[in-house]
Write a protein that holds these residues in place. Structure first.
Motif, PDB file in Angstrom:
ATOM      1  N   ASP A 273      -1.911  21.408   6.722  1.00  0.00           N
ATOM      2  CA  ASP A 273      -0.947  21.702   5.651  1.00  0.00           C
ATOM      3  C   ASP A 273      -1.392  22.905   4.824  1.00  0.00           C
ATOM      4  O   ASP A 273      -0.600  23.825   4.567  1.00  0.00           O
ATOM      5  CB  ASP A 273      -0.788  20.494   4.729  1.00  0.00           C
TER       6      ASP A 273
ATOM      7  N   ASP B 289       4.056  12.739  11.890  1.00  0.00           N
ATOM      8  CA  ASP B 289       4.106  13.486  10.639  1.00  0.00           C
ATOM      9  C   ASP B 289       4.099  14.992  10.890  1.00  0.00           C
ATOM     10  O   ASP B 289       4.855  15.747  10.259  1.00  0.00           O
ATOM     11  CB  ASP B 289       2.917  13.094   9.765  1.00  0.00           C
ATOM     12  N   LEU B 290       3.278  15.436  11.841  1.00  0.00           N
ATOM     13  CA  LEU B 290       3.172  16.864  12.132  1.00  0.00           C
ATOM     14  C   LEU B 290       4.465  17.414  12.723  1.00  0.00           C
ATOM     15  O   LEU B 290       4.937  18.484  12.323  1.00  0.00           O
ATOM     16  CB  LEU B 290       1.996  17.140  13.072  1.00  0.00           C
TER      17      LEU B 290
ATOM     18  N   SER C  67      -5.206  16.665   8.757  1.00  0.00           N
ATOM     19  CA  SER C  67      -3.839  16.829   8.285  1.00  0.00           C
ATOM     20  C   SER C  67      -3.791  17.696   7.033  1.00  0.00           C
ATOM     21  O   SER C  67      -2.922  18.575   6.900  1.00  0.00           O
ATOM     22  CB  SER C  67      -3.213  15.462   7.997  1.00  0.00           C
TER      23      SER C  67
ATOM     24  N   ARG D  10       0.580  26.161  12.695  1.00  0.00           N
ATOM     25  CA  ARG D  10       1.840  25.847  13.362  1.00  0.00           C
ATOM     26  C   ARG D  10       1.653  25.347  14.783  1.00  0.00           C
ATOM     27  O   ARG D  10       2.628  25.020  15.462  1.00  0.00           O
ATOM     28  CB  ARG D  10       2.758  27.085  13.403  1.00  0.00           C
TER      29      ARG D  10
ATOM     30  N   ARG E 165      -1.245  26.095   6.798  1.00  0.00           N
ATOM     31  CA  ARG E 165       0.050  26.303   7.454  1.00  0.00           C
ATOM     32  C   ARG E 165      -0.112  26.555   8.950  1.00  0.00           C
ATOM     33  O   ARG E 165       0.486  27.475   9.515  1.00  0.00           O
ATOM     34  CB  ARG E 165       0.803  27.466   6.794  1.00  0.00           C
TER      35      ARG E 165
ATOM     36  N   LYS F  50       7.113  18.093  10.337  1.00  0.00           N
ATOM     37  CA  LYS F  50       6.886  19.290   9.536  1.00  0.00           C
ATOM     38  C   LYS F  50       7.071  20.575  10.351  1.00  0.00           C
ATOM     39  O   LYS F  50       6.827  21.672   9.843  1.00  0.00           O
ATOM     40  CB  LYS F  50       5.475  19.263   8.948  1.00  0.00           C
TER      41      LYS F  50
END
Length: 380
Positions: free
Chosen positions: A149, A214-215, A145, A154, A152, A218
């Motif tokens: 982050d 969580d992903l 994780s 995607r 970045r 985001k």
């Protein structure tokens, strides 16, 4: 430093539009397709096609580690990767990097090394990372994780390569010794690790649900790899993985299609005329209009070869090439590429109309590959 974006007009070419090939001129300026400007390049005898977008390719592994245990310097490896990508018309590439218990090039350390190298690399090709997360490594989810982050990332794909059937039966899994050598473990230690991971799967799946929630919050796109059954697809859908990558059976693909989920297949499957390990043939799904994108998988040249084969077999070129350009862009929600339209990125492939050889590739208006007669015309 890379060359500056070109300002020029390719004249008298055959340009791929949503309606097929059309004769005309195509101009680029400051990295984008636009109005007529700069000098004119005679492109008579060439097809101008959108740059290829590869959403899943692990062919880079060979350049990063030419032999087991012999890893190259990351920057030199990436230069070789870029050269191969460009020569095959790929202007946007997702390097499919494992984050796995398998170790070696597929372990967390290698993932972090590659991501640092890509971040520091002055790339001509638009390079991205697709993280292939093994669902069993729950002890490493926090590390994964943090990496997603920081880099970045995607697009994350969920994999489960544990040999559950053999482990559940108390048998020695196939290819154990080779896997152990790649990971730097003894076969005995590797087997013990696999058994522990297999036993702890319920805990891993519970932790995975928290991570994927969580992903997705985001904005990270999630996919699943090698779905075999409708239940597989439903299970990963519940985790937020709405991209179906390499479904192994017609039923899994049908389930994804019924839910309106993108389906990704491997271009080598098309080129070979079927799966190398007797799974569903990509061409069968393409004939049903179920496939949204083709990807290089393990072989970068297969992308343009697959599109040309489909064209030769009767699929209109705009549909065949769309599987490696506009389709992948649509899957990722990229509206700045995938078509040859004013205002979009000047990501172009120039292919000799007779030989079907890729002689020129531009990424954001910068030359990444140039050869053959086209090189003589542009340099002259």
């Amino acid at each position: 430093m890379h060359n500056a974006p070109l300002s020029l007009t390719f004249s008298d070419a055959q340009i791929l539009t949503p309606d097929g090939l059309m004769a005309g001129d195509l101009s680029i300026s400051e990295g984008f397709i636009g109005r007529s400007c700069g000098r004119r390049i005679n492109a008579d005898g060439y097809l101008i096609l959108p740059g290829i977008i590869d959403l899943h390719g692990d062919g880079f592994e060979h350049h990063m580690a030419p032999r087991r245990g012999a890893q190259s310097e990351p920057t030199q490896g990436l230069r070789a990767v870029e050269a191969e990508l460009a020569a095959n018309g790929i202007t946007t590439a997702m390097l499919a990097q494992f984050f796995s218990w398998e170790g070696g090039m597929r372990g967390p350390d290698s993932a972090e090394t590659l991501i640092r190298a890509v971040a520091d690399h002055d790339a001509g090709t638009d390079l991205h990372i697709q993280l292939r997360l093994e669902v069993a490594v729950s002890d490493l989810f926090d590390r994964a994780s943090a990496l997603i982050d920081a880099a970045r990332i995607r697009y994350v794909v969920l994999n489960d390569h544990l040999p559950h059937r053999a482990l559940a039966a108390g048998k020695r899994p196939p290819r154990l010794t080779g896997q152990a050598l790649k990971s730097g473990r003894s076969p005995e230690a590797h087997l013990a690790m696999l058994q522990d991971l297999h036993k702890s799967m319920p805990r891993a799946i519970a932790a995975l649900a928290e991570l994927t929630s969580d992903l997705t919050a985001k904005g990270v796109r999630l996919g699943s790899h090698d779905d075999r059954t409708s239940e597989d697809r439903a299970r990963f859908r519940a985790l937020g993985a709405d991209i179906c990558e390499f479904p192994e059976t017609l039923k899994a693909a049908e389930t994804a299609r019924a839910a309106g989920e993108p389906i990704i297949m491997g271009a080598p499957n098309v080129v070979r005329g079927g799966s190398h390990d007797k799974k569903i043939a990509a061409a069968d799904l393409i004939a049903k209009d179920w496939v949204d994108a083709l990807v290089s998988d393990y072989h970068y040249p297969s992308l343009h070869r697959a599109a040309l084969k489909l064209w030769q077999d009767g699929l209109p070129l705009q549909q065949a090439w769309g599987l490696v350009s506009s389709g992948p862009a649509r899957v990722m929600g990229w509206d700045d590429r995938g078509h040859l339209s004013p205002g979009l990125r000047a990501d172009l492939v120039l292919m000799h109309a007779q030989t079907r050889r890729i002689e020129g590739v531009l990424c954001h208006g910068r030359v990444t590959h140039l050869s053959g007669e086209l090189a003589a015309r542009m340099v002259g």
